[in-house]
Write an enzyme that holds these catalytic residues in place. Structure first.
Site, PDB file in Angstrom:
ATOM      1  N   ASN A   1      51.882  48.820  35.393  1.00  0.00           N
ATOM      2  CA  ASN A   1      51.443  50.083  35.988  1.00  0.00           C
ATOM      3  C   ASN A   1      50.750  51.043  35.019  1.00  0.00           C
ATOM      4  O   ASN A   1      49.910  51.825  35.434  1.00  0.00           O
ATOM      5  CB  ASN A   1      52.592  50.763  36.729  1.00  0.00           C
TER       6      ASN A   1
ATOM      7  N   GLY B   1      59.933  46.532  32.882  1.00  0.00           N
ATOM      8  CA  GLY B   1      59.670  45.894  34.169  1.00  0.00           C
ATOM      9  C   GLY B   1      60.796  46.163  35.155  1.00  0.00           C
ATOM     10  O   GLY B   1      61.546  47.128  35.023  1.00  0.00           O
ATOM     11  N   SER B   2      60.907  45.287  36.126  1.00  0.00           N
ATOM     12  CA  SER B   2      61.857  45.519  37.215  1.00  0.00           C
ATOM     13  C   SER B   2      63.278  45.104  36.811  1.00  0.00           C
ATOM     14  O   SER B   2      63.457  44.241  35.953  1.00  0.00           O
ATOM     15  CB  SER B   2      61.413  44.705  38.429  1.00  0.00           C
TER      16      SER B   2
ATOM     17  N   GLU C   1      63.663  48.518  29.692  1.00  0.00           N
ATOM     18  CA  GLU C   1      63.125  49.726  30.338  1.00  0.00           C
ATOM     19  C   GLU C   1      62.836  49.344  31.784  1.00  0.00           C
ATOM     20  O   GLU C   1      61.823  48.718  32.079  1.00  0.00           O
ATOM     21  CB  GLU C   1      61.837  50.174  29.627  1.00  0.00           C
TER      22      GLU C   1
ATOM     23  N   CYS D   1      57.034  54.405  36.959  1.00  0.00           N
ATOM     24  CA  CYS D   1      58.476  54.082  36.976  1.00  0.00           C
ATOM     25  C   CYS D   1      59.334  55.324  37.133  1.00  0.00           C
ATOM     26  O   CYS D   1      60.392  55.275  37.733  1.00  0.00           O
ATOM     27  CB  CYS D   1      58.860  53.337  35.706  1.00  0.00           C
TER      28      CYS D   1
ATOM     29  N   GLU E   1      63.012  50.446  45.373  1.00  0.00           N
ATOM     30  CA  GLU E   1      62.130  51.350  44.648  1.00  0.00           C
ATOM     31  C   GLU E   1      60.757  51.314  45.327  1.00  0.00           C
ATOM     32  O   GLU E   1      60.227  50.230  45.593  1.00  0.00           O
ATOM     33  CB  GLU E   1      62.009  50.869  43.196  1.00  0.00           C
TER      34      GLU E   1
HETATM   35  P1  NAD Z   1      58.038  42.851  36.650  1.00  0.00           P
HETATM   36  O1  NAD Z   1      59.475  42.845  36.290  1.00  0.00           O
HETATM   37  O2  NAD Z   1      57.598  42.090  37.839  1.00  0.00           O
HETATM   38  O3  NAD Z   1      57.143  42.295  35.424  1.00  0.00           O
HETATM   39  C1  NAD Z   1      57.293  42.765  34.096  1.00  0.00           C
HETATM   40  C2  NAD Z   1      56.907  41.669  33.121  1.00  0.00           C
HETATM   41  O4  NAD Z   1      57.771  40.548  33.292  1.00  0.00           O
HETATM   42  C3  NAD Z   1      55.486  41.142  33.290  1.00  0.00           C
HETATM   43  O5  NAD Z   1      54.905  41.010  32.008  1.00  0.00           O
HETATM   44  C4  NAD Z   1      55.671  39.791  33.969  1.00  0.00           C
HETATM   45  O6  NAD Z   1      54.713  38.855  33.554  1.00  0.00           O
HETATM   46  C5  NAD Z   1      57.041  39.339  33.491  1.00  0.00           C
HETATM   47  N1  NAD Z   1      57.763  38.552  34.504  1.00  0.00           N
HETATM   48  C6  NAD Z   1      57.723  38.690  35.849  1.00  0.00           C
HETATM   49  N2  NAD Z   1      58.560  37.810  36.444  1.00  0.00           N
HETATM   50  C7  NAD Z   1      59.138  37.110  35.445  1.00  0.00           C
HETATM   51  C8  NAD Z   1      60.119  36.057  35.407  1.00  0.00           C
HETATM   52  N3  NAD Z   1      60.646  35.556  36.522  1.00  0.00           N
HETATM   53  N4  NAD Z   1      60.485  35.574  34.217  1.00  0.00           N
HETATM   54  C9  NAD Z   1      59.967  36.078  33.077  1.00  0.00           C
HETATM   55  N5  NAD Z   1      59.047  37.070  33.049  1.00  0.00           N
HETATM   56  C10 NAD Z   1      58.635  37.571  34.213  1.00  0.00           C
HETATM   57  O7  NAD Z   1      57.664  44.397  36.733  1.00  0.00           O
HETATM   58  P2  NAD Z   1      56.280  45.027  37.126  1.00  0.00           P
HETATM   59  O8  NAD Z   1      55.995  44.707  38.554  1.00  0.00           O
HETATM   60  O9  NAD Z   1      55.247  44.702  36.104  1.00  0.00           O
HETATM   61  O10 NAD Z   1      56.600  46.574  36.995  1.00  0.00           O
HETATM   62  C11 NAD Z   1      57.251  47.281  37.990  1.00  0.00           C
HETATM   63  C12 NAD Z   1      58.681  47.587  37.622  1.00  0.00           C
HETATM   64  O11 NAD Z   1      58.757  48.013  36.283  1.00  0.00           O
HETATM   65  C13 NAD Z   1      59.271  48.704  38.430  1.00  0.00           C
HETATM   66  O12 NAD Z   1      60.607  48.430  38.733  1.00  0.00           O
HETATM   67  C14 NAD Z   1      59.183  49.899  37.488  1.00  0.00           C
HETATM   68  O13 NAD Z   1      60.097  50.919  37.761  1.00  0.00           O
HETATM   69  C15 NAD Z   1      59.442  49.246  36.190  1.00  0.00           C
HETATM   70  N6  NAD Z   1      58.874  50.014  35.098  1.00  0.00           N
HETATM   71  C16 NAD Z   1      59.712  50.604  34.209  1.00  0.00           C
HETATM   72  C17 NAD Z   1      59.198  51.372  33.188  1.00  0.00           C
HETATM   73  C18 NAD Z   1      60.074  52.056  32.197  1.00  0.00           C
HETATM   74  O14 NAD Z   1      59.558  52.545  31.211  1.00  0.00           O
HETATM   75  N7  NAD Z   1      61.377  52.113  32.401  1.00  0.00           N
HETATM   76  C19 NAD Z   1      57.813  51.513  33.074  1.00  0.00           C
HETATM   77  C20 NAD Z   1      57.007  50.887  33.989  1.00  0.00           C
HETATM   78  C21 NAD Z   1      57.528  50.120  35.003  1.00  0.00           C
END
Ligand code: NAD
Length: 453
Positions: free
Chosen positions: A112, A185-186, A207, A241, A329
């Site tokens: 994002n 990520g999530s 995070e 996020c 979310e």
């Molecule tokens: P995501 O968890 O889908 O992906 C994050 C990363 O993980 C990506 O680089 C992706 O390639 C990798 N990934 C995805 N699935 C995987 C798996 N099964 N195994 C290993 N790696 C995998 O998250 P997103 O869609 O990129 O981002 C959205 C989420 O991130 C939301 O929940 C948001 O709140 C959170 N977020 C948190 C912060 C923070 O600073 N706390 C910042 C931005 C986004």
């Protein structure tokens, strides 16, 4: 992957990264590289989801450059050995703590804010003296490709390298032995990362996300509060996020709130053309968000242009905690408005759910502010403001519980990538017999007397 990590470990073991001047040099090199390629970087993110150069600077590179400057200025201070008092049992000695880099680190970014969320942890890793492998999110493919191209051309892969890819590549990386994993990520993928890290007992910073509430109290400054709330919610089209996920408002204020929020959205004139609105990242998320909109509860907005991947800023009212939109979310431009009759009821509803990444409290009443700050647990947040706490690097940024573990930004980032090695340095000119055998009643009495037990 293994060869790359071995190379980085070999380089780490040369101790070059232990020199603060080396770290400063690398951070400056990163800044120069990013500055020299601003135009290409702007174009790449625009191609991914039409983010304007204004927002690419304010929400992405502005924070990255400030982070580099701060780290360059302060990392020598952060790396200093810290003297602490020695307890009398160890007299004569001195005690100190040595911050040391953890080693080979892995940074996994989210989509994002693809630049900020990739480079801010990298800055912390380099400042603390680690080598880094960065895996940016694959979804904004243009930014991911350009990050890889620039970094891999200008940095030695034994020190800093970018690996592109999605689930298979990340899974392969996670099988390796790192000394630190920093994941954004999530929560669901956070679990996968945590489990992989456990195999090697690798320390992690996670995070993550969640449903961050915004709460208005009866006395809140509605005009100012709504201005800030609307901005924080619809920035990046809600794909933030720490965006306020939903709003809790006293029932008595609902009509006033809804009318004023609608006016504020109209005045902001959100559109890609105006540079203050962006596309939803992909069709999957368009469909997901579409499924969260109950047409009967659309108070304002609700239009979806699937071809352009744009969802209008949308206010949903009246929403209850049972509605679909309250089950996950949102991560998009939908603002559910829920009413409450007593603040205790609102607090109790928030506490029934996972601990959020952020919370925003809009009030002028300090006793209500203190009540909410005392009773609610959340990663970080703001009073009478939305999301801006992220911009103060003196505030450690991170979640709690399901919204994350660990924190970063400023010195907190340096700490996230460091081990604090505790050392007791003993002098040789004195040694008492107390701790040595043969033990005696007399010695024990002395020990107890000295310990005041
Ligand atoms: P995501 O968890 O889908 O992906 C994050 C990363 O993980 C990506 O680089 C992706 O390639 C990798 N990934 C995805 N699935 C995987 C798996 N099964 N195994 C290993 N790696 C995998 O998250 P997103 O869609 O990129 O981002 C959205 C989420 O991130 C939301 O929940 C948001 O709140 C959170 N977020 C948190 C912060 C923070 O600073 N706390 C910042 C931005 C986004």
């Amino acid at each position: 992957m293994k060869t790359l990590i071995d190379k980085q470990r070999t380089f780490f073991n040369t101790n070059r990264t232990k020199d603060p001047n080396f770290r400063i040099e690398q951070l400056k090199r990163l800044k120069v590289l990013l500055l020299a390629n601003q135009e290409r970087l702007n174009k790449a993110i625009y191609a991914d989801f039409k983010k304007s150069p204004f927002e690419t600077f304010t929400n992405e590179f502005g924070l990255v450059f400030l982070g580099i400057d701060e780290a360059c200025k302060k990392l020598k201070k952060w790396s200093k050995h810290k003297r602490v008092r020695t307890n009398w049992i160890n007299f004569p000695a001195k005690s100190y703590i040595i911050p040391e880099p953890l080693g080979v680190s892995l940074v996994i970014g989210a989509w994002n804010y693809p630049y900020q969320l990739s480079f801010a942890p990298v800055i912390a890793a380099i400042a603390a003296g680690n080598t880094v492998i960065l895996k940016p999110s694959e979804l904004p493919s243009n930014t991911s490709r350009l990050i890889a191209e620039l970094i891999n051309q200008h940095f030695d892969e034994a020190f800093f390298h970018v690996v592109e890819g999605g689930i298979p590549e990340t899974t392969a990386l996670l099988e390796q032995h790192f000394d630190k994993i920093f994941f954004t990520g999530s929560p669901n993928v956070g679990r996968v990362v945590y489990q992989a890290a456990a195999k090697h007992l690798t320390p992690v910073t996670l995070e993550l996300g969640g449903k961050s509430p915004a709460i208005f109290t009866e006395d809140a400054d509605l005009k100012m509060g709504i201005k800030r709330l609307v901005w924080a919610k619809f920035l990046n089209s809600g794909q933030t996020c720490i965006a306020p996920d939903y709003l809790l408002i006293p029932r008595s204020l609902k009509d006033q709130f809804l009318a004023m929020a609608k006016k504020e959205i109209l005045q902001a004139r959100y559109s890609v053309e105006n540079g203050n609105y962006i596309q939803i990242i992909n069709d999957r998320n368009i469909q997901r968000l579409k499924g969260l909109i109950d047409p009967e509860k659309v108070y304002f907005g609700g239009d979806i242009n699937e071809v352009e991947r744009i969802i209008e800023p949308t206010i949903l009212y009246p929403v209850t905690f049972q509605d679909t939109v309250m089950q996950e979310e949102i991560f998009g431009p939908l603002l559910p408005v829920l009413t409450y009759d007593s603040l205790d009821e609102a607090i109790s509803e928030i506490k029934k759910r996972e601990k959020p990444l952020s919370c925003y409290i809009f009030t002028k009443d300090s006793s209500l502010k203190n009540k909410l700050l005392t009773e609610l647990s959340f990663g970080g947040g703001a009073i009478n403001e939305g999301i801006m706490h992220i911009s103060n690097s003196r505030l450690p940024f991170g979640g709690v519980g399901q919204s994350g573990t660990g924190s970063y930004h400023g010195e907190a980032g340096f700490r996230a990538f460091s081990h604090y090695k505790s050392v007791l340095e003993k002098a040789n000119w004195l040694e008492t017999k107390l701790k040595y055998s043969p033990y005696s009643e007399r010695k024990l009495k002395w020990i107890k007397r000295l310990m005041r037990i």
